[in-house]
Design a protein around this motif. Structure first.
Motif, mmCIF file in Angstrom:
data_model
loop_
_atom_site.group_PDB
_atom_site.id
_atom_site.type_symbol
_atom_site.label_atom_id
_atom_site.label_comp_id
_atom_site.label_asym_id
_atom_site.label_seq_id
_atom_site.Cartn_x
_atom_site.Cartn_y
_atom_site.Cartn_z
ATOM 1 N N PHE A 156 0.821 -1.213 0.000
ATOM 2 C CA PHE A 156 0.000 0.000 0.000
ATOM 3 C C PHE A 156 0.855 1.265 0.000
ATOM 4 C CE2 PHE A 156 -4.393 -1.572 1.684
ATOM 5 C CZ PHE A 156 -4.563 -2.236 0.484
ATOM 6 N N SER A 157 1.999 1.229 0.665
ATOM 7 C CA SER A 157 2.892 2.385 0.638
ATOM 8 C C SER A 157 3.365 2.676 -0.779
ATOM 9 C CB SER A 157 4.084 2.129 1.562
ATOM 10 O OG SER A 157 5.004 3.196 1.499
ATOM 11 N N SER A 158 3.733 1.605 -1.497
ATOM 12 C CA SER A 158 4.161 1.757 -2.883
ATOM 13 C C SER A 158 3.036 2.284 -3.759
ATOM 14 C CB SER A 158 4.661 0.408 -3.413
ATOM 15 O OG SER A 158 4.923 0.461 -4.792
ATOM 16 N N LEU A 159 1.852 1.666 -3.632
ATOM 17 C CA LEU A 159 0.728 2.080 -4.483
ATOM 18 C C LEU A 159 0.261 3.493 -4.167
ATOM 19 C CD1 LEU A 159 -1.549 -1.071 -4.873
ATOM 20 C CD2 LEU A 159 -0.213 0.105 -6.619
ATOM 21 N N LYS A 160 0.305 3.874 -2.902
ATOM 22 C CA LYS A 160 -0.123 5.220 -2.537
ATOM 23 C C LYS A 160 0.725 6.260 -3.264
ATOM 24 C CE LYS A 160 -1.224 8.041 1.533
ATOM 25 N NZ LYS A 160 -0.471 9.273 1.214
ATOM 26 N N ARG A 161 2.053 6.056 -3.278
ATOM 27 C CA ARG A 161 2.921 6.985 -4.008
ATOM 28 C C ARG A 161 2.614 6.967 -5.492
ATOM 29 N NH1 ARG A 161 6.789 5.042 -0.290
ATOM 30 N NH2 ARG A 161 7.526 3.442 -1.763
ATOM 31 N N ALA A 162 2.387 5.770 -6.031
ATOM 32 C CA ALA A 162 2.126 5.673 -7.468
ATOM 33 C C ALA A 162 0.844 6.398 -7.847
ATOM 34 C CB ALA A 162 2.031 4.203 -7.868
ATOM 35 N N PHE A 163 -0.215 6.186 -7.100
ATOM 36 C CA PHE A 163 -1.482 6.850 -7.402
ATOM 37 C C PHE A 163 -1.365 8.357 -7.227
ATOM 38 C CE2 PHE A 163 -3.743 2.715 -6.862
ATOM 39 C CZ PHE A 163 -4.565 2.794 -7.982
ATOM 40 N N GLU A 164 -0.768 8.796 -6.125
ATOM 41 C CA GLU A 164 -0.682 10.235 -5.868
ATOM 42 C C GLU A 164 0.163 10.935 -6.916
ATOM 43 O OE1 GLU A 164 -1.272 10.383 -1.002
ATOM 44 O OE2 GLU A 164 0.752 10.354 -1.851
ATOM 45 N N GLN A 165 1.254 10.314 -7.351
ATOM 46 C CA GLN A 165 2.100 10.953 -8.341
ATOM 47 C C GLN A 165 1.512 10.856 -9.743
ATOM 48 O OE1 GLN A 165 5.916 9.172 -7.564
ATOM 49 N NE2 GLN A 165 6.228 10.397 -5.718
ATOM 50 N N SER A 166 0.416 10.088 -9.864
ATOM 51 C CA SER A 166 -0.346 10.097 -11.117
ATOM 52 C C SER A 166 -1.564 11.006 -11.019
ATOM 53 C CB SER A 166 -0.798 8.669 -11.458
ATOM 54 O OG SER A 166 0.298 7.867 -11.803
ATOM 55 N N GLY A 167 -1.690 11.761 -9.926
ATOM 56 C CA GLY A 167 -2.748 12.754 -9.797
ATOM 57 C C GLY A 167 -3.964 12.314 -9.028
ATOM 58 N N PHE A 168 -3.961 11.123 -8.445
ATOM 59 C CA PHE A 168 -5.101 10.645 -7.675
ATOM 60 C C PHE A 168 -4.988 11.089 -6.215
ATOM 61 C CE2 PHE A 168 -4.822 7.909 -11.301
ATOM 62 C CZ PHE A 168 -6.099 7.448 -11.565
ATOM 63 N N THR A 169 -6.119 11.181 -5.564
ATOM 64 C CA THR A 169 -6.176 11.433 -4.124
ATOM 65 C C THR A 169 -6.394 10.101 -3.421
ATOM 66 O OG1 THR A 169 -7.117 13.635 -4.461
ATOM 67 C CG2 THR A 169 -7.369 12.651 -2.276
ATOM 68 N N VAL A 170 -5.527 9.767 -2.445
ATOM 69 C CA VAL A 170 -5.528 8.439 -1.843
ATOM 70 C C VAL A 170 -5.853 8.518 -0.356
ATOM 71 C CG1 VAL A 170 -4.180 6.339 -1.418
ATOM 72 C CG2 VAL A 170 -3.795 7.678 -3.502
ATOM 73 N N THR A 171 -6.762 7.664 0.073
ATOM 74 C CA THR A 171 -7.081 7.474 1.485
ATOM 75 C C THR A 171 -6.759 6.038 1.869
ATOM 76 O OG1 THR A 171 -8.867 9.103 1.418
ATOM 77 C CG2 THR A 171 -8.929 7.487 3.214
ATOM 78 N N THR A 172 -6.068 5.854 2.996
ATOM 79 C CA THR A 172 -5.769 4.524 3.494
ATOM 80 C C THR A 172 -6.570 4.261 4.759
ATOM 81 O OG1 THR A 172 -3.529 4.615 2.590
ATOM 82 C CG2 THR A 172 -3.950 2.978 4.285
ATOM 83 N N LYS A 173 -7.208 3.108 4.826
ATOM 84 C CA LYS A 173 -7.975 2.689 6.001
ATOM 85 C C LYS A 173 -7.346 1.404 6.541
ATOM 86 C CE LYS A 173 -11.410 5.749 6.016
ATOM 87 N NZ LYS A 173 -11.756 6.595 7.176
ATOM 88 N N ASN A 174 -6.772 1.480 7.727
ATOM 89 C CA ASN A 174 -6.127 0.330 8.334
ATOM 90 C C ASN A 174 -6.923 -0.179 9.524
ATOM 91 O OD1 ASN A 174 -3.799 0.248 6.655
ATOM 92 N ND2 ASN A 174 -2.921 1.960 7.801
ATOM 93 N N GLY A 175 -7.057 -1.506 9.623
ATOM 94 C CA GLY A 175 -7.675 -2.124 10.786
ATOM 95 C C GLY A 175 -9.021 -1.532 11.124
ATOM 96 N N GLY A 176 -9.163 -1.071 12.363
ATOM 97 C CA GLY A 176 -10.437 -0.574 12.869
ATOM 98 C C GLY A 176 -10.954 0.674 12.186
ATOM 99 N N GLN A 177 -10.118 1.354 11.399
ATOM 100 C CA GLN A 177 -10.622 2.504 10.645
ATOM 101 C C GLN A 177 -11.674 2.075 9.628
ATOM 102 O OE1 GLN A 177 -6.882 3.894 9.052
ATOM 103 N NE2 GLN A 177 -6.591 5.377 10.707
ATOM 104 N N ALA A 178 -11.586 0.817 9.182
ATOM 105 C CA ALA A 178 -12.573 0.273 8.245
ATOM 106 C C ALA A 178 -13.641 -0.479 9.036
ATOM 107 C CB ALA A 178 -11.898 -0.649 7.243
ATOM 108 N N ASP A 179 -14.451 0.274 9.781
ATOM 109 C CA ASP A 179 -15.463 -0.343 10.640
ATOM 110 C C ASP A 179 -16.767 -0.540 9.872
ATOM 111 O OD1 ASP A 179 -16.451 2.242 10.433
ATOM 112 O OD2 ASP A 179 -16.129 2.755 12.538
#
Length: 630
Positions: A156-179
């Motif tokens: 996810f760290s790799s993909l987050k950089r890839a998406f953001e540097q391609s102009g996308f806005t990225v949100t990560t939800k880990n563990g309990g954040q995805a309730d």
């Protein structure tokens, strides 16, 4: 990755020979439960859970659950209990079904792409979008707290950089954040969703697909079911929400963890048509695309999604595959072409004898893109397309027609390794071994074009080997750089460990023993491949194949993969084998298999020994240059 990350389970009553009392998941509850009925179910669940939780931590929980079925079925307020495909289900009268299941292992293959770095200022040109009209991405890691699955954070760290540097806005939800609430209202914000979670397929009731949320139930077992009934009684009775229990490692200790899980019926009831306009959703959960129903995928598409990608069976490869897949799409591939460009091992896995395949729905989703079409090409020097070679050992050579190559994957006859890129960042060179007859060579690489944009160079060629078939071909790969794993092959009449590291052994210190074995290379810097071959077997009997973790060079534990073929027959694959190495003495040794001649029969062994326990101290000393040149 002994496990997988998302779990599957088939809740067909009667599977594995178990007879169910009646329909095990679709009984009409007939209205709300009375308070007395709730308390009775809570008490029964608490009693069963003490047993089921304990058995889940055993080496063979499925057999243990089988032995307890009669007891579970006889419990008060239980309509039925059954075991199906590594899972225990308990169906309560007038209410829902809870489950315990054995999840698949983690698999980090010995190939892949490093963290994605793009030139600054690159613009996107995508088609996936959210209801807000902004190109948004959500990366959901429900298994963030399981220490056996730490590699997922790196994807996810790799993909987050890839998406953001391609102009996308990225949100990560880990563990309990995805309730539960996030799954109920939050998903529709995103045009691209990548979900890593445990999941299961319940075959009864027309087919129900479950996905674990990251919301953990932290009380005692009876308190947990009480909380579920307090918050979600009608959803529980209607198969929209339930409890799924599985094993995790936390603080270095195995424990059972209970999560709320939601079904396709929950998604159906929570979202409206066009809540996911043309969104692209990757479900890295087991059985998310099980059989023709594909209920979860169809539900998202009914709500407007352009495409859903997932797996039809239990698997361990999904998070790694998702990382490669989106990386290819961010280099310009449409979905169909990106899947075609994946190595065979990334889109098809035989997990515990059951084939699992990557697929998507609907067919039109294959045309979806994240960025505009971009392409680069390879200039191959050797081998040449459609040529015939009379030698087995060749050096693959070539370059990319672009500014540079970022990374790449080489796949020879369905076995993939990381492409070795030279210092000019445009050329590559790598030893390969051909088999007699046709050979398929597939190369894919992310390249940088003039102006800084990324593109995929992807080609497949066929060459022919014209020589006698090898009586034995083996290949060793592992998944960490800067580490040293060794191959060993012992001939008939030898013994282990007495014959290890001797002139009888085919290994780094004796690459061409007198009995006909041949080790091509001693890879000391990570990932392999290494090959041991026998052109012609002259000593009939049982050959024993081993691997040994010689030196970590700071890389830590790794996982190894072995492929074996006899007389150009089909590849037989073994692994992953989890291996580690002590700080002062030797690392793990695995006996992979035996190969018996003249029949050429391959027999799995898969037995581990710690080499620190063997009485050969000199063999384990990294500074012993007389044994191994560094």
């Amino acid at each position: 990755m002994k496990r997988c990350l998302f779990i599957l389970i088939i809740s067909l009553p009667g599977i594995l020979g178990i007879q169910c009392k009646k329909d095990s998941g679709t009984t009409d509850p007939g209205g709300p439960l009375t308070e007395q009925e709730k308390q009775a179910i809570i008490q029964t669940y608490g009693t069963i859970a003490v047993s089921a939780d304990s058995l889940l931590k055993r080496d063979d929980p499925v057999a243990a659950w089988q032995s307890m079925l009669a007891t579970y079925r006889a419990a008060s307020n239980v309509e039925n209990a059954w075991v199906s495909n590594d899972a225990l289900y308990v169906k309560f009268k007038k209410s829902g079904t809870v489950s315990w299941y054995v999840g698949p292992g983690v698999n980090t293959p010995p190939y892949g792409r490093p963290a994605t770095i793009l030139p600054k200022g690159m613009n996107k040109s995508g088609v996936a979008h959210s209801t807000s009209g902004v190109t948004t991405v959500c990366l959901i890691n429900q298994l963030d707290r399981d220490e056996t699955r730490n590699s997922y954070a790196g994807y996810f760290s790799s993909l987050k950089r890839a998406f953001e540097q391609s102009g996308f806005t990225v949100t990560t939800k880990n563990g309990g954040q995805a309730d539960v609430n996030f799954f109920k209202t939050g998903l529709k914000q995103f045009g691209v969703i990548f979900l890593i979670a445990h999941g299961e397929y319940q075959a009864d009731g027309g087919g129900i697909t479950w996905v674990n949320t990251g919301e953990e139930l932290v009380g005692t077992d009876d308190q947990n079911l009480g909380q579920l009934l307090l918050r979600f009684e009608s959803d529980f009775n209607a198969q929209r929400i339930s409890i799924g229990v599985h094993k995790e490692t936390r603080g270095g200790q195995e424990r059972t963890v209970s999560y709320y899980k939601i079904s396709n019926l929950f998604i159906e009831s929570s979202y409206a048509v066009n809540d996911f306009p043309n969104s692209l959703i990757y479900l890295s959960t087991c059985q998310s695309m099980k059989d023709a129903n594909r209920e979860m995928a169809k539900t998202f598409v009914r709500k407007g999604a352009g495409g859903v990608i997932g797996w039809n069976e239990k698997h361990s490869i999904g998070p790694h595959t998702g990382n490669l897949l989106f990386d290819l799409m961010l280099c310009g591939k449409k979905l169909f072409s990106a899947i075609q460009a994946l190595p065979r091992e990334s889109k098809s896995e035989n997990y515990q004898g059951v084939p699992a395949d990557l697929t998507y729905y609907p067919n039109a989703a294959g045309e979806l893109r994240l960025v505009e079409d971009r392409r680069a090409t390879f200039a191959l020097v050797r081998p040449l397309k459609d040529s015939t070679y009379t030698t087995r050992n060749l050096t693959l050579q070539g370059s990319v027609i672009a500014d540079s190559i970022r990374d790449g994957i080489l796949e020879v006859n369905g076995v993939a390794t990381t492409l070795t890129i030279l210092g000019d960042h445009k050329s590559f060179s790598q030893p390969i071994v051909l088999k007699n007859g046709p050979n398929t060579i597939h190369i894919s690489s992310c390249a940088t074009l003039p102006g800084g944009t990324r593109a995929v160079a992807d080609t497949t060629i066929t060459v022919t080997g014209n020589f006698s078939p090898l009586d034995l071909w083996t290949e060793l790969r592992w998944n960490t750089d800067a580490s040293d794993v060794d191959f060993h092959l012992l001939p008939p009449g030898s013994s282990f460990p007495a014959s290890f590291w001797t002139t009888t052994d085919c290994y780094y210190g004796n690459r061409t023993p007198s009995w006909g074995g041949f080790l091509d290379v001693d890879d000391q810097n990570g990932k392999g491949p290494e090959h041991i071959t026998i052109p012609t077997v002259t000593s009939q009997g049982v050959y024993r194949l081993f691997l040994h973790y010689y030196a970590t060079h700071g890389a830590g534990a790794t996982s190894a993969y072995v492929t074996v073929s006899v007389r150009s027959g089909p590849n037989v694959e073994f692994g992953p084998f989890a291996i580690s190495r002590a700080a002062t003495r030797g690392g793990d040794i695995w006996e992979i298999c035996t190969i018996t001649y003249p029949a050429g029969t391959i027999t799995p062994v898969k037995v581990k020994t710690s080499s620190a326990a063997l009485d050969k101290p000199g063999a384990f000393n990294d500074k012993d240059t007389s044994r191994k040149k560094r």
